[in-house]
Design a protein around this motif. Structure first.
Motif, PDB file in Angstrom:
ATOM      1  N   THR A  53       1.349  -4.730 -12.541  1.00  0.00           N
ATOM      2  CA  THR A  53       1.077  -6.267 -11.883  1.00  0.00           C
ATOM      3  C   THR A  53       1.737  -7.008 -12.740  1.00  0.00           C
ATOM      4  OG1 THR A  53      -1.061  -5.386 -11.052  1.00  0.00           O
ATOM      5  CG2 THR A  53      -0.790  -7.815 -11.694  1.00  0.00           C
ATOM      6  N   GLU A  84      -2.828   2.989 -11.748  1.00  0.00           N
ATOM      7  CA  GLU A  84      -1.671   1.912 -10.473  1.00  0.00           C
ATOM      8  C   GLU A  84      -1.026   1.331 -10.933  1.00  0.00           C
ATOM      9  OE1 GLU A  84      -6.428   1.677 -10.264  1.00  0.00           O
ATOM     10  OE2 GLU A  84      -4.353   0.106  -8.888  1.00  0.00           O
ATOM     11  N   GLY A  85      -0.196   0.900 -10.363  1.00  0.00           N
ATOM     12  CA  GLY A  85       0.983  -0.141 -10.536  1.00  0.00           C
ATOM     13  C   GLY A  85       1.040  -1.263 -11.227  1.00  0.00           C
ATOM     14  N   ARG A 101      -1.615   8.386  -2.235  1.00  0.00           N
ATOM     15  CA  ARG A 101      -2.450   8.261  -4.323  1.00  0.00           C
ATOM     16  C   ARG A 101      -1.423   9.260  -5.503  1.00  0.00           C
ATOM     17  NH1 ARG A 101      -5.648   4.115  -6.096  1.00  0.00           N
ATOM     18  NH2 ARG A 101      -4.306   4.940  -8.205  1.00  0.00           N
ATOM     19  N   TYR A 112       0.939  -1.361  -0.206  1.00  0.00           N
ATOM     20  CA  TYR A 112      -0.081   0.061  -0.097  1.00  0.00           C
ATOM     21  C   TYR A 112       0.813   0.903   0.004  1.00  0.00           C
ATOM     22  CZ  TYR A 112      -3.044  -3.216   1.658  1.00  0.00           C
ATOM     23  OH  TYR A 112      -4.237  -4.953   1.482  1.00  0.00           O
ATOM     24  N   GLN A 133       0.013   1.049  -6.154  1.00  0.00           N
ATOM     25  CA  GLN A 133      -0.254   1.834  -6.430  1.00  0.00           C
ATOM     26  C   GLN A 133       0.380   2.930  -7.435  1.00  0.00           C
ATOM     27  OE1 GLN A 133      -4.786   1.476  -5.074  1.00  0.00           O
ATOM     28  NE2 GLN A 133      -5.078   0.666  -6.532  1.00  0.00           N
ATOM     29  N   LYS A 169       0.538  -2.242 -16.964  1.00  0.00           N
ATOM     30  CA  LYS A 169      -0.122  -1.450 -15.549  1.00  0.00           C
ATOM     31  C   LYS A 169      -1.261  -0.906 -16.818  1.00  0.00           C
ATOM     32  CE  LYS A 169       1.925   2.648 -13.567  1.00  0.00           C
ATOM     33  NZ  LYS A 169       1.057   3.578 -14.153  1.00  0.00           N
TER      34      LYS A 169
END
Lengths: 113, 113
Positions: free
Chosen positions: B45, B42-43, A9, A5, A106, B38
């Motif tokens: 994956t 968002e980050g 953001r 986490y 994220q 991606k």
């Protein structure tokens, strides 16, 4: 499901302010990393850690600093933000076994005005 | 000097067809390769990885092919789905050491219904 986490953001902040980007993981991973990414560009490693009290500089020079006092926590600090620090910052973690993938948070989109 | 290159900034395919994303690398010391996906804001994956001792690795609809002599790898997605629309990053490391991931700039895949 990766449990890593990042907060906040999104962050818009004035020049000269001190900021800390938070990153926490609940997977018990020893390795943690910070990457920086500008739009349309590759991710660049700026910091990494093998475990508690371990911090190393990455490939891309950065004015930020990091600390690793607890396994699950890897905050990144900018003492005096500048517009050139505007970017996306991505935190990741992995376990110590080579060949295993890194899990990403994220991201924090930082804008310094 | 970019060590991992994704020469196609974007790719558009029809739903149900095959998507082929390409990646070239210049450092012959790289021996572990990963693909990340991606979405915006968002980050990344993790999708799939391959070690240099293999030339193919398959996971469901995703297959990665590695051609060491050509220093080239590709990601095949069959069949492509609209939910696959994202930026795909190729990454490489030495010794399977996943902290030193070197990323490409990414390819934006758009799968049209």
């Amino acid at each position: 499901e990766a449990d890593i986490y990042q907060t906040p953001r999104y962050l818009v902040i004035g020049t000269g302010k001190k900021i800390t980007l938070e990153c926490s993981q609940t997977m018990g991973h020893d390795k943690m990393y910070w990457y920086q990414q500008d739009p349309g560009m590759e991710l660049h490693l700026i910091h990494y850690s093998y475990g508690v009290n371990s911090t190393e500089k990455g490939d891309l020079s950065s004015e930020s600093t990091v600390s690793r006092i607890r396994t699950e926590h890897f905050p990144l600090t900018l003492e005096s933000a500048r517009p050139s620090h505007t970017s996306q910052y991505l935190c990741a973690s992995s376990n110590l076994v080579s060949g295993t993938e890194a899990f990403f948070g994220q991201g924090t989109r930082l804008t310094v005005v | 000097d970019q060590q991992v290159k994704q020469n196609s900034p974007s790719l558009s395919v029809q739903e149900g067809r095959i998507s082929i994303l390409n990646c070239d690398y210049t450092n012959s010391m790289f021996d572990y390769f990963l693909w990340y996906k991606k979405y915006p804001a968002e980050g990344p994956t993790f999708l799939i990885s391959i070690s240099s001792i293999k030339d193919k690795n398959e996971d469901g609809r995703f297959t990665v092919f590695l051609n060491k002599s050509a220093k080239h790898l590709s990601l095949h997605i069959v069949p492509s789905q609209p939910g696959d629309s994202a930026v795909y990053f190729c990454a490489a490391s030495i010794g399977g050491s996943n902290y030193k991931l070197t990323f490409g700039k990414g390819t934006l895949l758009t799968v049209n219904p």
